[in-house]
Scaffold this motif. Structure first.
Motif, PDB file in Angstrom:
ATOM      1  N   TYR A 190       0.837  -1.195   0.000  1.00 34.69           N
ATOM      2  CA  TYR A 190       0.000   0.000   0.000  1.00 34.69           C
ATOM      3  C   TYR A 190       0.878   1.253   0.000  1.00 34.69           C
ATOM      4  CZ  TYR A 190      -3.025  -3.706   1.734  1.00 34.69           C
ATOM      5  OH  TYR A 190      -3.683  -4.885   1.883  1.00 34.69           O
ATOM      6  N   ARG A 191       0.227   2.355  -0.346  1.00 33.81           N
ATOM      7  CA  ARG A 191       0.897   3.655  -0.290  1.00 33.81           C
ATOM      8  C   ARG A 191       0.015   4.590   0.528  1.00 33.81           C
ATOM      9  NH1 ARG A 191       1.939   4.332  -5.410  1.00 33.81           N
ATOM     10  NH2 ARG A 191       4.157   3.812  -5.361  1.00 33.81           N
ATOM     11  N   ALA A 192       0.572   5.171   1.599  1.00 33.36           N
ATOM     12  CA  ALA A 192      -0.194   6.072   2.450  1.00 33.36           C
ATOM     13  C   ALA A 192      -0.562   7.334   1.684  1.00 33.36           C
ATOM     14  CB  ALA A 192       0.612   6.412   3.703  1.00 33.36           C
ATOM     15  N   LEU A 193      -1.609   8.010   2.157  1.00 33.14           N
ATOM     16  CA  LEU A 193      -2.057   9.228   1.484  1.00 33.14           C
ATOM     17  C   LEU A 193      -0.989  10.306   1.499  1.00 33.14           C
ATOM     18  CD1 LEU A 193      -5.733   9.443   2.817  1.00 33.14           C
ATOM     19  CD2 LEU A 193      -4.941   8.579   0.612  1.00 33.14           C
ATOM     20  N   THR A 194      -0.137  10.280   2.500  1.00 29.32           N
ATOM     21  CA  THR A 194       0.922  11.288   2.601  1.00 29.32           C
ATOM     22  C   THR A 194       2.197  10.862   1.873  1.00 29.32           C
ATOM     23  OG1 THR A 194       1.617  10.327   4.719  1.00 29.32           O
ATOM     24  CG2 THR A 194       0.045  12.165   4.793  1.00 29.32           C
ATOM     25  N   ASP A 195       2.238   9.644   1.370  1.00 24.56           N
ATOM     26  CA  ASP A 195       3.429   9.179   0.652  1.00 24.56           C
ATOM     27  C   ASP A 195       3.506   9.808  -0.734  1.00 24.56           C
ATOM     28  OD1 ASP A 195       4.134   7.612   2.757  1.00 24.56           O
ATOM     29  OD2 ASP A 195       3.423   5.718   1.900  1.00 24.56           O
ATOM     30  N   LEU A 196       4.701  10.176  -1.134  1.00 22.60           N
ATOM     31  CA  LEU A 196       4.919  10.667  -2.488  1.00 22.60           C
ATOM     32  C   LEU A 196       4.859   9.507  -3.477  1.00 22.60           C
ATOM     33  CD1 LEU A 196       7.885  13.114  -1.821  1.00 22.60           C
ATOM     34  CD2 LEU A 196       5.477  13.701  -2.144  1.00 22.60           C
ATOM     35  N   PRO A 197       4.507   9.788  -4.735  1.00 27.25           N
ATOM     36  CA  PRO A 197       4.483   8.707  -5.728  1.00 27.25           C
ATOM     37  C   PRO A 197       5.841   8.040  -5.930  1.00 27.25           C
ATOM     38  CG  PRO A 197       3.294  10.627  -6.544  1.00 27.25           C
ATOM     39  CD  PRO A 197       3.989  11.051  -5.291  1.00 27.25           C
ATOM     40  N   SER A 198       6.900   8.715  -5.552  1.00 30.69           N
ATOM     41  CA  SER A 198       8.238   8.142  -5.710  1.00 30.69           C
ATOM     42  C   SER A 198       8.608   7.181  -4.589  1.00 30.69           C
ATOM     43  CB  SER A 198       9.278   9.271  -5.763  1.00 30.69           C
ATOM     44  OG  SER A 198       9.220  10.062  -4.578  1.00 30.69           O
ATOM     45  N   VAL A 199       7.757   7.092  -3.540  1.00 32.42           N
ATOM     46  CA  VAL A 199       8.047   6.223  -2.395  1.00 32.42           C
ATOM     47  C   VAL A 199       7.600   4.801  -2.717  1.00 32.42           C
ATOM     48  CG1 VAL A 199       7.489   5.768   0.026  1.00 32.42           C
ATOM     49  CG2 VAL A 199       7.900   8.113  -0.747  1.00 32.42           C
ATOM     50  N   SER A 200       8.394   3.826  -2.288  1.00 30.92           N
ATOM     51  CA  SER A 200       8.039   2.419  -2.512  1.00 30.92           C
ATOM     52  C   SER A 200       6.753   2.070  -1.782  1.00 30.92           C
ATOM     53  CB  SER A 200       9.170   1.513  -2.016  1.00 30.92           C
ATOM     54  OG  SER A 200      10.372   1.784  -2.702  1.00 30.92           O
ATOM     55  N   CYS A 201       6.023   1.142  -2.358  1.00 33.12           N
ATOM     56  CA  CYS A 201       4.835   0.639  -1.674  1.00 33.12           C
ATOM     57  C   CYS A 201       5.262  -0.232  -0.489  1.00 33.12           C
ATOM     58  CB  CYS A 201       3.968  -0.163  -2.639  1.00 33.12           C
ATOM     59  SG  CYS A 201       3.219   0.830  -3.951  1.00 33.12           S
ATOM     60  N   THR A 202       4.493  -0.182   0.583  1.00 34.19           N
ATOM     61  CA  THR A 202       4.860  -0.885   1.820  1.00 34.19           C
ATOM     62  C   THR A 202       3.675  -1.692   2.328  1.00 34.19           C
ATOM     63  OG1 THR A 202       4.270   1.110   3.075  1.00 34.19           O
ATOM     64  CG2 THR A 202       6.589   0.842   2.462  1.00 34.19           C
ATOM     65  N   ARG A 203       3.896  -2.426   3.425  1.00 28.80           N
ATOM     66  CA  ARG A 203       2.832  -3.240   4.021  1.00 28.80           C
ATOM     67  C   ARG A 203       2.868  -3.077   5.537  1.00 28.80           C
ATOM     68  NH1 ARG A 203       5.353  -9.266   2.838  1.00 28.80           N
ATOM     69  NH2 ARG A 203       7.294  -9.016   4.045  1.00 28.80           N
ATOM     70  N   PRO A 204       1.808  -3.536   6.245  1.00 27.52           N
ATOM     71  CA  PRO A 204       1.793  -3.430   7.698  1.00 27.52           C
ATOM     72  C   PRO A 204       2.917  -4.277   8.317  1.00 27.52           C
ATOM     73  CG  PRO A 204      -0.420  -3.797   6.856  1.00 27.52           C
ATOM     74  CD  PRO A 204       0.524  -4.032   5.723  1.00 27.52           C
ATOM     75  N   PRO A 205       3.365  -3.916   9.533  1.00 26.29           N
ATOM     76  CA  PRO A 205       4.428  -4.702  10.190  1.00 26.29           C
ATOM     77  C   PRO A 205       3.897  -6.003  10.769  1.00 26.29           C
ATOM     78  CG  PRO A 205       3.729  -2.915  11.611  1.00 26.29           C
ATOM     79  CD  PRO A 205       2.993  -2.737  10.322  1.00 26.29           C
ATOM     80  N   SER A 206       4.820  -6.867  11.085  1.00 22.50           N
ATOM     81  CA  SER A 206       4.447  -8.103  11.789  1.00 22.50           C
ATOM     82  C   SER A 206       4.187  -7.781  13.263  1.00 22.50           C
ATOM     83  CB  SER A 206       5.563  -9.136  11.649  1.00 22.50           C
ATOM     84  OG  SER A 206       6.788  -8.631  12.177  1.00 22.50           O
ATOM     85  N   ALA A 207       3.809  -8.820  14.066  1.00 19.32           N
ATOM     86  CA  ALA A 207       3.479  -8.615  15.478  1.00 19.32           C
ATOM     87  C   ALA A 207       4.740  -8.302  16.284  1.00 19.32           C
ATOM     88  CB  ALA A 207       2.804  -9.859  16.026  1.00 19.32           C
ATOM     89  N   PRO A 208       4.602  -7.531  17.384  1.00 23.83           N
ATOM     90  CA  PRO A 208       5.753  -7.308  18.272  1.00 23.83           C
ATOM     91  C   PRO A 208       6.292  -8.639  18.809  1.00 23.83           C
ATOM     92  CG  PRO A 208       3.955  -5.812  18.799  1.00 23.83           C
ATOM     93  CD  PRO A 208       3.406  -6.827  17.853  1.00 23.83           C
ATOM     94  N   GLN A 209       7.540  -8.654  19.197  1.00 23.93           N
ATOM     95  CA  GLN A 209       8.193  -9.870  19.692  1.00 23.93           C
ATOM     96  C   GLN A 209       8.461  -9.765  21.202  1.00 23.93           C
ATOM     97  OE1 GLN A 209      11.176 -11.504  16.546  1.00 23.93           O
ATOM     98  NE2 GLN A 209      11.474  -9.271  16.563  1.00 23.93           N
ATOM     99  N   ASN A 210       8.554 -10.962  21.822  1.00 26.69           N
ATOM    100  CA  ASN A 210       9.032 -11.087  23.212  1.00 26.69           C
ATOM    101  C   ASN A 210       8.228 -10.225  24.195  1.00 26.69           C
ATOM    102  OD1 ASN A 210      11.137 -12.691  22.129  1.00 26.69           O
ATOM    103  ND2 ASN A 210      12.378 -10.855  21.770  1.00 26.69           N
TER     104      ASN A 210
END
Length: 495
Positions: A352-372
């Protein structure tokens, strides 16, 4: 007045000049009254002489453009009825020059009598939108000193006139109505010896008329007693030719009415281009037909880049998000575009691309769960600590939020904790990996879910990933592999 065909002579042009001049010198019965002859352009298919050498040649010239009539025409002369052809004031002569190039000339050589007043006039010429007109005359002129017995009657000049009108006035023009442009003199005159050696001393003079205000005009040539041959008369105006500059098209533009004037022209952006903000393209057309002082420019729209004087679409897999960008760029990581002319690249599935992300920014995804995830309980207060997720989703804006649920003893049903409990320092938007929950109820069951979030977590359509722990005020159940303190049951992480 009758309309008759002109006398035409053919053969060696230089020799013909000599023959006609000699014949004129031997004639003794020329009419003394003023007579007006006319050059009238008509469409035709004459192939006797190349257009570039005809009287009133209308081909394109390197400093402007000629009047755009048909490329071929015939010349008609109006003659007074009772006169014999041999007594014509101006004669039309066809031949070749010293380089054997075909030419057509109009000649007159009435040098034996005083007070000559022999006129030759063009047809009516529409001026279009031109205001300053140029007349180029090419001619030869006989040296009076080389003609015996003409002292006091032979001249070495002729006069050029014009008359403006809104339509063809026919013959309803008096001599006094013509305005004089100039008296034309030769830089070089020829002698009988030049004719014998086939030397053609051609003079070229250019005069300017204007500013003109009527729809058209006539040109007239007045002979006052010279031995002269008109070889070519070119009538033209100057303009700035159409040009593409800074991605803007500037059309053919006629020069201004004054020699020092500059005509401002606003350009039109080429296809798939737009004007630069508050800086539209402008150029100035000088009196000499040159473009000067470029101001402003056009730029290629989003999805297009400049190539020469055009804007071309970005190729598939490339994009340009703004007209302010210069070149198309390759799609960022985890994005693509299958079509040409893209202004942005679409994210791959799961990215996904956040609304505030520039078009030049790579698409990203949500993080995994916290550890430990670990905890510490003190009566009605619980402290939670955890480690960062193994996968941040490709972003550096990871924060944490805590969900609190209170569960019943009997049925195990859980409901969100009420507002009576508190989170220190806060429940969501946590930059640090710890939180303290206060004001819990005694002897109650609670489940805490710790979720790592980033700028695209709320855009994801997949299930939430979190670490959770269930506790009671007297005994806790840890749902994490690091909760292995004595007296606690360990179960696997859930969703």
């Amino acid at each position: 007045m009758q309309l008759r065909r002109p006398i035409r002579h053919s053969g060696n042009g230089t020799a013909q000049v000599a023959k006609v001049f000699d014949k004129a010198l031997k004639a003794h019965s020329f009419p003394s009254n003023s007579q007006l002859q006319s050059l009238s352009l008509r469409a035709g298919a004459s192939t006797e002489v190349p257009v570039s050498w005809r009287l009133l040649s209308l081909a394109r010239f390197d400093v402007g453009t000629f009047w755009e009539h048909e490329p071929h025409f015939k010349i008609l002369i109006e003659i007074p009825s009772p006169l014999d052809f041999s007594a014509l004031q101006w004669e039309e002569i066809s031949g070749v020059d010293e380089n054997y190039i075909p030419i057509r000339t109009y000649q007159v050589c009435r040098v034996m009598e005083l007070n000559q007043n022999n006129w030759l006039r063009t047809n009516w010429i529409a001026r279009g939108n031109a205001q300053r007109i140029f007349v180029e005359v090419k001619f030869t002129l006989r040296d009076c000193n080389s003609i015996p017995g003409v002292l006091g009657t032979c001249k070495e000049t002729f006069n050029l006139y014009y008359f403006e009108s809104d339509s063809d006035a026919g013959w309803n023009i008096k001599e006094s109505q013509y305005l004089k442009i100039d008296t034309i003199a030769a830089d070089e005159s020829f002698t009988q010896g030049d004719l014998g050696e086939r030397v053609m001393k051609l003079n070229t003079e250019v005069r300017e008329i204007g500013p003109l205000s009527r729809k058209g005009f006539y040109l007239a040539f007045q002979d006052v007693g010279a031995c002269i041959a008109l070889v070519s008369v070119r009538v033209y105006y100057k303009k700035c030719w159409s040009i593409v500059e800074n991605l803007a098209v500037f059309p053919d533009t006629v020069t201004g009415s004054e020699f020092s004037s500059l005509v401002e022209v606003r350009g039109t952006c080429v296809s798939d281009a737009e004007e630069e903000t508050e800086n539209p393209p402008k150029m100035h057309c000088s009196a000499e037909g040159e473009w000067l002082v470029p101001i402003g420019k056009c730029i290629c729209k989003a999805g297009f880049q400049q190539k020469g004087d055009e804007c071309e679409a970005c190729e598939p897999g490339f994009y340009k998000s703004s007209s302010q960008d210069h070149r198309c760029a390759r799609c960022p990581a985890h994005s693509h575009t299958p079509q040409e002319g893209s202004s942005r690249c679409e994210c791959e599935d799961g990215y996904y691309r956040a609304l505030t992300d520039l078009p030049s920014v790579s698409c990203t995804r949500p993080p995994s769960a916290p550890q430990n995830l670990i905890y510490n309980i003190n009566q009605t207060t619980v402290s939670l600590e955890w480690g960062p997720p193994a996968d941040t989703g490709g972003r550096d804006d990871v924060t944490y939020r805590i969900m609190c649920k209170q569960c019943s003893w009997e049925q195990g049903e859980c409901v969100p904790c009420g507002s009576s409990i508190g989170f220190m320092p806060q429940q969501s938007g946590l930059a640090d990996t710890y939180v303290t929950v206060v004001d819990l109820l005694a002897h109650a069951n609670y489940t805490f879910e710790v979720e790592a979030v980033n700028g695209v977590s709320d855009l994801s359509r997949t299930q939430r990933l979190f670490a959770a722990v269930s506790i009671t005020t007297s005994q806790a159940v840890c749902i994490h592999h690091d909760c292995n303190q004595e007296g606690f049951e360990i179960i696997e992480t859930g969703f």
